[in-house]
Design an enzyme around this catalytic site. Structure first.
Site, PDB file in Angstrom:
ATOM      1  N   VAL A  84      25.110  29.634  51.459  1.00  0.00           N
ATOM      2  CA  VAL A  84      25.061  30.604  52.558  1.00  0.00           C
ATOM      3  C   VAL A  84      25.920  31.827  52.301  1.00  0.00           C
ATOM      4  O   VAL A  84      25.760  32.850  52.975  1.00  0.00           O
ATOM      5  CB  VAL A  84      25.467  29.958  53.896  1.00  0.00           C
ATOM      6  N   ASN A 110      26.768  25.501  60.449  1.00  0.00           N
ATOM      7  CA  ASN A 110      27.776  24.451  60.357  1.00  0.00           C
ATOM      8  C   ASN A 110      28.503  24.441  59.018  1.00  0.00           C
ATOM      9  O   ASN A 110      29.589  23.869  58.914  1.00  0.00           O
ATOM     10  CB  ASN A 110      27.107  23.090  60.596  1.00  0.00           C
ATOM     11  N   SER A 166      36.100  26.480  65.607  1.00  0.00           N
ATOM     12  CA  SER A 166      37.175  25.496  65.506  1.00  0.00           C
ATOM     13  C   SER A 166      38.224  25.702  66.585  1.00  0.00           C
ATOM     14  O   SER A 166      38.459  26.831  67.043  1.00  0.00           O
ATOM     15  CB  SER A 166      37.853  25.620  64.135  1.00  0.00           C
ATOM     16  N   TYR A 179      41.537  30.180  57.095  1.00  0.00           N
ATOM     17  CA  TYR A 179      40.654  29.389  57.949  1.00  0.00           C
ATOM     18  C   TYR A 179      40.657  29.916  59.381  1.00  0.00           C
ATOM     19  O   TYR A 179      39.596  30.171  59.969  1.00  0.00           O
ATOM     20  CB  TYR A 179      41.092  27.926  57.922  1.00  0.00           C
TER      21      TYR A 179
END
Length: 279
Positions: A84, A110, A166, A179
């Site tokens: 992706v 996802n 998240s 992240y």
């Protein structure tokens, strides 16, 4: 009298990062299939030596194993190795999906970068790790969302995009710079796209999982430290499961979720940001 979810029969759903046995992606794909979707599964084609022990013992075959589960439910499944983070791979994926299945109605972003040497202070974070994490977590969401949205607009039958974000967007913990930054950006992108795509009948939402019991967290272990973390931070007293996330995804994509868009929804067992004191 039970009332089931409606509106997903014969829809085409794409779920990225769907190849792990203990995961979020696999339950999402299977639950969408149970609701009536035909499902496209993507993964990067992990080498078998990278599988956890339980996957190797089970003879797991990554996205092919999930595709077989879905076919066993009587739905079509297409397993495609695709990265992706590469826009040309995303275009090729959507061309194939359109050619073989007739379009796309649901996208679940996802796929996520693996936990690696990015979990360090920003001053020690390599440029390579920064780009690796954002390449999948943010750029991949952008490429997939943009390309699928273009196809959905052209089809003229609306659609739903779910971005798996998240709890890290609230925690903003030290040593999660790449992240956390990627996931905060995903939430923002989701809200912006919801505003832009709403007039075309396309809904966009982000789901922000808390502590989910998957192979991704195997490095934490499942002993005393795990139990203590849950007791301290999760009022409902347990880790989440992939099915907890899958149920929310499926609801948001159904007729029953038809007036929900532009939201970042936290599914975390009521996660406490201040640890509870021992009783």
């Amino acid at each position: 009298m039970s009332i089931g979810l409606t509106g997903l029969e014969n829809k085409i759903a794409i779920v990225t990062g769907a190849g792990r046995m203990r995961s979020i992606g696999r339950p999402i794909a299977v639950t969408l299939a149970r609701a009536g979707c035909d499902v496209v599964l993507t993964g990067t084609g992990r080498a078998p030596e990278r599988y956890p022990e339980d996957e190797r013992a089970a003879g797991w075959q990554d996205i092919e194993s999930v595709a077989e589960e879905i076919r066993g439910l009587g739905r079509r499944a297409l397993a495609v190795v695709s990265d992706v983070s590469k826009p040309e791979a995303v275009e090729a994926l959507l061309d194939r999906v359109t050619r073989e299945l007739g379009g796309v109605d649901v996208l679940v972003n996802n796929a996520g970068a693996t936990r690696g040497t990015d979990r360090v202070p920003v001053v020690d974070l390599s440029n390579e790790e920064w780009h690796r994490v954002l390449g999948t977590n943010l750029h991949g969401v952008f490429y997939m969302s943009k390309t699928c949205a273009q196809r959905m607009v052209a089809q003229g039958r609306g659609g739903s995009i779910i971005n798996i974000s998240s709890l890290a967007t609230r925690l903003l913990a030290a040593e999660t710079g790449a992240y956390a930054a990627s996931k905060v950006a995903v939430n923002a992108l989701s809200t912006v796209m919801a505003a832009e795509l709403g007039p075309h009948g396309i809904r966009v939402n982000a789901i922000c999982p808390g502590i989910i019991d998957t192979s991704r967290l195997d490095d934490v272990g499942r002993g005393e430290m795990w139990a203590g973390m849950l007791k301290a931070f999760v009022p409902l007293g347990r880790a989440g499961t992939g099915e907890d996330i899958a149920n929310a995804v499926t609801f948001l994509c159904s007729d029953q979720g038809a007036w929900i868009s532009g939201q970042s929804i936290y599914i975390d067992g009521g996660h406490n940001f201040t640890p509870r004191r021992p009783q």
